[in-house]
Design a protein around this motif. Structure first.
Motif, short mmCIF file in Angstrom:
data_model
loop_
_atom_site.label_atom_id
_atom_site.label_comp_id
_atom_site.label_asym_id
_atom_site.label_seq_id
_atom_site.Cartn_x
_atom_site.Cartn_y
_atom_site.Cartn_z
N GLY A 143 -17.97 -16.68 0.98
CA GLY A 143 -16.71 -16.54 2.12
C GLY A 143 -15.71 -15.80 1.43
N VAL A 144 -15.23 -16.00 0.04
CA VAL A 144 -14.18 -15.13 -0.60
C VAL A 144 -14.62 -13.88 -0.59
CG1 VAL A 144 -12.99 -15.02 -2.62
CG2 VAL A 144 -13.19 -17.29 -1.74
N ALA A 145 -15.95 -13.51 -1.09
CA ALA A 145 -16.11 -12.19 -1.34
C ALA A 145 -16.22 -11.40 0.01
CB ALA A 145 -17.67 -12.28 -1.95
N ALA A 146 -16.51 -12.05 1.24
CA ALA A 146 -16.75 -11.54 2.64
C ALA A 146 -15.18 -10.89 2.94
CB ALA A 146 -17.43 -12.28 3.46
N ASN A 147 -14.22 -12.11 2.56
CA ASN A 147 -12.91 -11.98 2.86
C ASN A 147 -12.25 -10.74 2.36
OD1 ASN A 147 -11.42 -13.29 4.88
ND2 ASN A 147 -12.44 -15.07 3.79
N VAL A 179 -9.99 2.17 -6.03
CA VAL A 179 -10.09 1.27 -7.33
C VAL A 179 -11.37 0.63 -7.41
CG1 VAL A 179 -9.14 -0.82 -8.44
CG2 VAL A 179 -7.63 0.87 -7.25
N ALA A 180 -12.18 1.16 -8.42
CA ALA A 180 -13.55 0.65 -8.67
C ALA A 180 -13.42 -0.46 -9.74
CB ALA A 180 -14.44 1.60 -9.03
N GLY A 181 -14.73 -1.21 -9.90
CA GLY A 181 -14.68 -2.29 -10.90
C GLY A 181 -14.45 -1.69 -12.21
N THR A 206 -21.04 -8.66 -8.25
CA THR A 206 -21.95 -7.35 -8.30
C THR A 206 -22.91 -7.37 -7.04
OG1 THR A 206 -23.29 -8.82 -9.67
CG2 THR A 206 -22.26 -7.62 -10.86
N GLN A 207 -23.06 -8.31 -6.67
CA GLN A 207 -24.10 -8.30 -5.53
C GLN A 207 -23.52 -7.61 -4.14
OE1 GLN A 207 -25.51 -12.14 -4.82
NE2 GLN A 207 -26.75 -12.30 -6.86
N ASN A 208 -22.29 -7.96 -3.87
CA ASN A 208 -21.46 -7.18 -2.93
C ASN A 208 -20.92 -6.00 -3.32
OD1 ASN A 208 -21.95 -9.50 -0.68
ND2 ASN A 208 -20.80 -10.73 -2.25
N GLY A 209 -20.86 -5.52 -4.40
CA GLY A 209 -20.34 -4.25 -4.83
C GLY A 209 -18.87 -4.32 -4.74
N LEU A 210 -18.30 -5.38 -5.13
CA LEU A 210 -16.75 -5.47 -5.18
C LEU A 210 -16.02 -5.06 -6.12
CD1 LEU A 210 -16.78 -8.76 -3.35
CD2 LEU A 210 -15.38 -6.86 -2.25
N ALA A 211 -14.83 -4.70 -6.42
CA ALA A 211 -14.24 -4.32 -7.43
C ALA A 211 -13.51 -5.38 -8.27
CB ALA A 211 -13.20 -3.40 -7.25
N ILE A 242 -11.44 -10.31 -8.01
CA ILE A 242 -11.99 -8.96 -7.20
C ILE A 242 -10.76 -8.65 -6.54
CG2 ILE A 242 -14.38 -9.72 -7.12
CD1 ILE A 242 -14.33 -11.07 -4.58
N VAL A 243 -10.77 -7.27 -6.31
CA VAL A 243 -9.58 -6.82 -5.46
C VAL A 243 -10.15 -5.69 -4.72
CG1 VAL A 243 -7.94 -6.96 -7.32
CG2 VAL A 243 -9.28 -4.86 -7.29
N ASN A 244 -9.66 -5.41 -3.31
CA ASN A 244 -9.98 -4.68 -2.22
C ASN A 244 -8.67 -3.66 -2.14
OD1 ASN A 244 -10.37 -2.78 -0.15
ND2 ASN A 244 -11.00 -4.69 1.20
N LEU A 245 -8.79 -2.50 -3.12
CA LEU A 245 -7.81 -1.43 -3.15
C LEU A 245 -8.43 -0.03 -3.04
CD1 LEU A 245 -5.21 -2.69 -5.78
CD2 LEU A 245 -4.58 -2.43 -3.34
#
Lengths: 336, 334
Positions: A200-204, A109-111, A221-226, A103-106
């Motif tokens: 914890g990883v998802a939250a970070n 950038v979507a899933g 998917t639950q956290n809406g992460l890409a 998972i990335v936070n940019l």
């Protein structure tokens, strides 16, 4: 991880504890299958009246609990070798499978926008690919304009079955990674920030711009992460979907896996998702409380027969029928 | 006359009989009471000894395997085959550095608040400020951890730290201490800042108490010869209370060294010594908290050994604090 999710999880836990009666099935271990085990347990309680008291405390802790005989079954995301099983008198069988995603936070950038291959992912986790505009990443993603942001690597701080399966995959695709880090529940990461648990990883990753992490698919998917697509061992770009998970699962040679010792990393096949995890159950072949043991087996039996749809709803992959038949015959080794 | 003295003698006799009986029962209850309290006190000693012994027993395999090298090995590789390589240097470094930075921030702030409260503050707002500081001490550490994780960390990483990095990028030494390579929500500095907020109330509370032990006549004399408030604080209050202040600071340091939950949330749990305070790190207690549940064998033993090291470290700090406070009391009594 939203606060509401945390609170809901807390209530669910409290509720499951408060309805736990003496004749409930008791188990402990991996956190990864906890959502599906409790969903099955709810449904099973309605048909049978028997509940499940499952402590989701981690694979290693679950193994310790079953060794200490405080629970009827232990759950582990790491298949155990024959020697361990024989020493403890355990029978091991797989319960359900799932996919692991990066998972990335940019910004923007979507899933599914980005794609990575195993080697690049390994180099990111080795600290060799340091920025998002690194040639290795832009070569795979010629259409995406990636920023010159440092990559902040997020990984687990606790011992974890997810880490085991993830590092097993990275070791399979990168000789470098295998040599300098290797596969294990808690490895010596050369870079990165440690976070506790999948949540914890998802939250970070949610909190940190330019970060990358790895979690079970459901947490993304639950956290809406890409999440990123992956290039699999056949060189094809695949998306993390139930069908690509199933394609990878179908390549598992369970028939020849003694004690079901099988790690589904880097499965062959054009449609296969490369990063998979299987969760296993450990039970005593000679249980000290045969009644509790057979009650647990009845629950698992019911889950194999009726739980497939529920598992798929939560993005888990049910075991194929052939494996279930194999498991049922393995149960003959458990004294009634 | 004689009859009166006779009867008073009789009365004396019966009184002293009564008295003996009462005294006897008092002696009994007193002995019982003293025995009970003594048992409670000895139980604490036993408990302490038991904890130390079980820590040593648990840590023994790691001590035997690594010896004194445990203190200088920087690697933490629990899964290495055939034997894990585990060293305490990174967590010790993280523990000491985070506590040091926390003290660097909290001591001037805490003492400043205490001086304001005792010397300068109008009576009407003294109570609310003291109350607020005491409430700060009452917040559970997990709340600090969550707040640090969701609010403080992202704020620092997005708005504060990049400008610090940019300001020192060309200055040698500083640009490696404030390196921009790994600026993120979770870092040694963010954990230190949370620690500073957590220990601030301890420093302030003790400083306020010791500052009020300064005899007013000393301060009045100083003011009388024309000293400014700063001069009074610097030349009268602080010298008079120095030992007590240091004792309070040491108590706060003890708390900072052992703080677990908040630090585990925001320090980043990385066993790397980078030299940059904006990089993730780990502390002894954070390492134990995040790894203990899933550890086995030598790995677990090494974590227990880490715990023993922290115990020794904290014990030294607290013993020093006690010693200094004791000297202060002696002086106040004299």
């Amino acid at each position: 991880m939203k606060f509401s999710t945390l609170i809901a999880a807390g209530f669910a836990l409290a509720a499951s504890v408060s309805v736990a009666f003496a004749e409930d099935i008791s188990g402990a271990g991996a956190t990864f299958p906890y959502p599906i085990y409790s969903k099955w347990a709810d449904a099973y309680k309605k048909v049978s009246g028997v509940g499940l008291n499952y402590q989701s405390i981690g694979s290693g802790a679950g193994r310790k609990q079953i060794q200490a005989k405080t629970v009827t079954f232990g759950a582990t995301d790491i298949p155990q070798k024959e020697e361990y099983l024989n020493t403890n008198g355990f029978v091991q069988f797989p319960m359900v499978m799932g996919g692991i995603v990066a998972i990335v936070n940019l910004e923007g950038v979507a899933g599914g926008d980005l794609v990575l291959d195993g080697d690049t992912l390994a180099n990111i986790y080795l600290g060799k690919v340091k920025t998002w505009d690194d040639a290795a990443i832009s070569k795979l993603n010629p259409k995406s304009k990636l920023p010159s942001l440092p990559i902040i690597v997020i990984r687990r701080s606790d011992g974890s079955g997810t880490t085991f399966n993830f590092t097993t995959y990275l070791s399979a695709v990168s000789a470098d990674f295998k040599k300098s880090v290797g596969a294990g529940e808690a490895v010596e990461w050369p870079v990165g920030i440690g976070a506790a648990g999948n949540a914890g990883v998802a939250a970070n990753v949610m909190q940190t711009k330019g970060s990358i992490g790895y979690v079970e698919y459901a947490y993304a998917t639950q956290n809406g992460l890409a999440w990123t697509d992956m290039v699999n061992s056949a060189g094809k770009r695949v998306k993390p979907t139930l069908s690509s998970f199933k394609a990878a699962a179908a390549k598992g040679d369970w028939a020849n896996a003694k004690n079901f010792y099988l790690i589904l990393a880097n499965s062959p096949g054009e449609a296969s998702w490369p990063m998979m995890a299987t969760t296993f159950i450990l039970m005593y072949a000679q249980p000290s409380d045969p009644a509790a043991s057979s009650a647990a087996l009845k629950y698992f039996d019911w889950a194999y027969s009726n739980g497939g749809k529920m598992a798929e709803d939560l993005d888990y992959v049910p075991m194929p029928d052939s494996v279930i038949a194999q498991v049922r015959s393995a149960w003959k080794g458990i004294a009634k | 006359m004689t009859t009166i003295s006779e009867s008073s003698k009789n009365l004396d006799m019966s009184l002293s009989n009564d008295r003996a009986r009462v005294l006897k029962s008092l002696v009994f209850s007193d002995t019982l009471f003293s025995f009970a309290t003594r048992a409670a006190a000895y139980a604490v000693l036993l408990l302490l000894a038991g904890i130390i012994i079980s820590l040593i027993v648990g840590a023994w395999p790691a001590m035997k395997a690594f010896g004194f090298e445990f203190l200088v090995i920087q690697r933490w590789a629990p899964q290495l085959e055939p034997e894990p390589v585990l060293g305490a240097l990174a967590p010790i470094y993280g523990t000491l550095v985070s506590s040091f930075i926390a003290m660097l921030i909290a001591v001037p702030f805490g003492l400043g608040i205490a001086i304001f409260l005792t010397e300068l503050c109008p009576h009407s707002i003294r109570r609310p400020i003291r109350l607020a500081i005491e409430l700060l001490a009452g917040i559970p550490s997990i709340i600090y951890g969550m707040w640090g994780f969701f609010v403080l960390g992202p704020f620092l990483a997005n708005y504060i730290e990049p400008s610090i990095v940019a300001a020192v990028v060309n200055i040698p030494v500083l640009n490696s201490i404030f390196s921009g390579e790994m600026v993120s929500n979770l870092s040694l500095f963010n954990a230190s800042l949370i620690l500073a907020i957590m220990i601030l109330p301890f420093i302030t509370a003790i400083a306020v108490d010791v500052f009020s032990t300064v005899p007013p006549v000393l301060k009045e004399a100083a003011y009388g010869i024309g000293c400014t408030t700063w001069e009074v604080v610097n030349n009268v209050v602080l010298p008079f209370t120095r030992v007590g202040v240091v004792g309070g600071v040491m108590l706060a340091l003890g708390r900072a060294l052992g703080e677990t939950m908040a630090v585990t949330f925001i320090i980043g749990n990385s066993f790397k010594i980078t030299g940059s305070i904006f990089a993730p790190s780990t502390t002894i207690s954070a390492a134990i908290a995040s790894e203990f549940a899933e550890s086995e064998g030598l790995h677990q033993s090494a974590l227990i050994l880490l715990g023993l090291l922290l115990f020794v470290l904290t014990f030294i700090v607290l013993a020093t604090a006690r010693f200094m406070l004791m000297r202060l009391e002696k002086r106040a009594g004299a």
